[in-house]
Design a protein around this motif. Sequence first.
Motif, mmCIF file in Angstrom:
data_model
loop_
_atom_site.group_PDB
_atom_site.id
_atom_site.type_symbol
_atom_site.label_atom_id
_atom_site.label_comp_id
_atom_site.label_asym_id
_atom_site.label_seq_id
_atom_site.Cartn_x
_atom_site.Cartn_y
_atom_site.Cartn_z
ATOM 1 N N PRO A 1 -5.457 -6.043 -7.791
ATOM 2 C CA PRO A 1 -4.343 -5.325 -8.445
ATOM 3 C C PRO A 1 -3.420 -6.211 -9.282
ATOM 4 O O PRO A 1 -2.549 -5.682 -9.983
ATOM 5 N N LYS B 1 -3.744 3.463 -10.744
ATOM 6 C CA LYS B 1 -4.017 2.915 -9.411
ATOM 7 C C LYS B 1 -5.131 1.876 -9.526
ATOM 8 O O LYS B 1 -6.290 2.210 -9.747
ATOM 9 N N VAL C 1 -3.683 6.824 -2.357
ATOM 10 C CA VAL C 1 -3.069 6.931 -3.697
ATOM 11 C C VAL C 1 -4.037 7.618 -4.670
ATOM 12 O O VAL C 1 -3.660 8.543 -5.398
ATOM 13 N N GLY C 2 -5.306 7.161 -4.659
ATOM 14 C CA GLY C 2 -6.283 7.749 -5.583
ATOM 15 C C GLY C 2 -6.474 9.229 -5.310
ATOM 16 O O GLY C 2 -6.478 10.059 -6.230
ATOM 17 N N LEU D 1 0.631 1.904 -9.365
ATOM 18 C CA LEU D 1 0.828 2.218 -7.948
ATOM 19 C C LEU D 1 -0.303 1.602 -7.138
ATOM 20 O O LEU D 1 -1.449 2.067 -7.200
ATOM 21 N N SER D 2 0.028 0.561 -6.384
ATOM 22 C CA SER D 2 -1.012 -0.103 -5.598
ATOM 23 C C SER D 2 -1.233 0.656 -4.298
ATOM 24 O O SER D 2 -0.333 1.322 -3.781
ATOM 25 N N ILE E 1 -7.521 5.720 -12.445
ATOM 26 C CA ILE E 1 -7.989 5.010 -11.234
ATOM 27 C C ILE E 1 -9.033 3.992 -11.678
ATOM 28 O O ILE E 1 -10.029 4.353 -12.314
ATOM 29 N N VAL F 1 3.791 8.255 -4.078
ATOM 30 C CA VAL F 1 3.087 8.783 -5.262
ATOM 31 C C VAL F 1 3.823 10.010 -5.792
ATOM 32 O O VAL F 1 4.058 10.143 -6.998
ATOM 33 N N GLU G 1 -8.097 -2.020 -4.729
ATOM 34 C CA GLU G 1 -7.369 -2.752 -3.687
ATOM 35 C C GLU G 1 -7.536 -4.272 -3.814
ATOM 36 O O GLU G 1 -6.599 -5.030 -3.582
ATOM 37 N N ARG H 1 0.870 -1.184 0.000
ATOM 38 C CA ARG H 1 0.000 0.000 0.000
ATOM 39 C C ARG H 1 0.895 1.219 0.000
ATOM 40 O O ARG H 1 1.481 1.563 1.043
#
Length: 457
Positions: free
Chosen positions: A162, A156, A192-193, A185-186, A129, A28, A159, A22
């Motif tokens: 991924p 992204k 992240v989003g 990018l997980s 996203i 980011v 969750e 995560r």
Amino acid sequence: MSSATTTVINPATEEVLRTVERLDVAAVDDAVARARDAQRRWARRAPAERAAALRDFAAAVDAHVGELAALEVANSGHPIGAAEWEAGHVRDVLQYYSASPERLSGRQIPVAGGLNVTFHEPLGVVGVITPWNFPMPIAAWGFAPALAAGNAVLVKPAEWTPLTTLRIAELAAESGLDPDLFQVLSGQGSVVGERFVTHPDIRKVVFTGSTEVGTQVMAGAARQVKRVTLELGGKSANIVFDDCDLERAAATAPYGVFDNAGQDCCARSRILVQRSVYDRFMELLEPAVAGVVVGDPAQRETEMGPLVSKAHLASVAAYVPDDAPVAFRGSAPSGAGFWFPPTVLTPDRSARTVTEEIFGPVVVVLPFDDEADAIALANDTEYGLSGSIWTDNLSRALRVSRAVEAGNLSVNSHSSVRYSTPFGGFKRSGLGRELGPDAPEHFTETKNVFFAITESE
Ligand code: NAD
């Protein structure tokens, strides 16, 4: 970098597949800085070189369709045939947009006193996203045209799902694409989003997901006048008129809604049937629903797998309490896994199951009286993504397809997506269009330049 992880589970067996990092805001920000530099290098390369790089990326995906499909079966519970189509679709989308670097051109516009030309300049860094229901295709709809237009892309993934998107980033790098140009990018949506939305150097966010989160993304993006494309929820109608091939309409209706266990933004989750053929349609629909093969997604004969997670299963099940107006339902395995049977409800027009997106294998069937009633019922929703119209009357097909407020309609079919045609929603189903020939242009700014011509000496 954060050491937190998400545990990824196989929804058909509940086994743990992997843990995935995560990322935090600092990670980011670092990715964005590297993407900016990579984008400048990418945009300077000759169009033919960028086209060749995208073809190489497509070839790398093509060589791993089987591996990607198996990973999606495990992570998302998609039936193997569907997962193979999804991985192949990523290759096809890349191939289609690999032609764009050499074709994306501006215009020369006649003006007095000089030469006026427009250029399509890349935006810079784009954030994509994605939701958990179709991880591979939806990522590709964003990253392929954005890269083709000269941008860097950060994706992204959701969750819960991924794994295939992370693998696609590895394949891109193995194919020779700069690993800073295309990064996955997980992490969490709220970290992240949200950073994609607030980071000033991410110039556009392509968001696919719920209408609720989509409105937050749009509000956040507005603060920076950031571009957004939104692909949101749906509650689409499958309208069955009495002059259609009723056998075919009934036989295909389960596919129109139970594909991907109903976890499909284009699911035709409201079947509207002309009253004069309603009873006959239900007689035909019952065996079609009973015939849906639900089970192990790794088996070729399986048509419907599990729901994506325990939490989502609970959300779907809450729409079908013991006293729900169930007309009939199909089968589902018991034991481990997040299973829910294909379920057909016959509620009142005002029921929650008629108005809300359930995003599971639950469909409502409602009778209508005439064409005007069908159109009013189809449009009686906040959504407007897709829909089907079953009729053998060409004039009616044209009238109704023009009157239904939705972005993607099909007549005598449930097809919604082709990479070469535009896709997107009306009303609260979204903003902007993906796919089709114009998509790369949506990842550019139009620049107008006037060159004055001096008078002859
Ligand atoms: P979701 O809105 O919960 O999440 C979508 C993505 O947004 C995930 O990656 C999530 O981590 C991220 N996210 C969550 N909070 C965020 C925030 N505050 N800021 C930025 N990003 C954030 O949706 P979901 O449950 O993953 O997907 C299901 C929904 O997606 C359904 O409503 C479905 O109709 C919709 N959908 C639409 C389309 C379309 O093309 N119109 C396609 C597929 C799915």
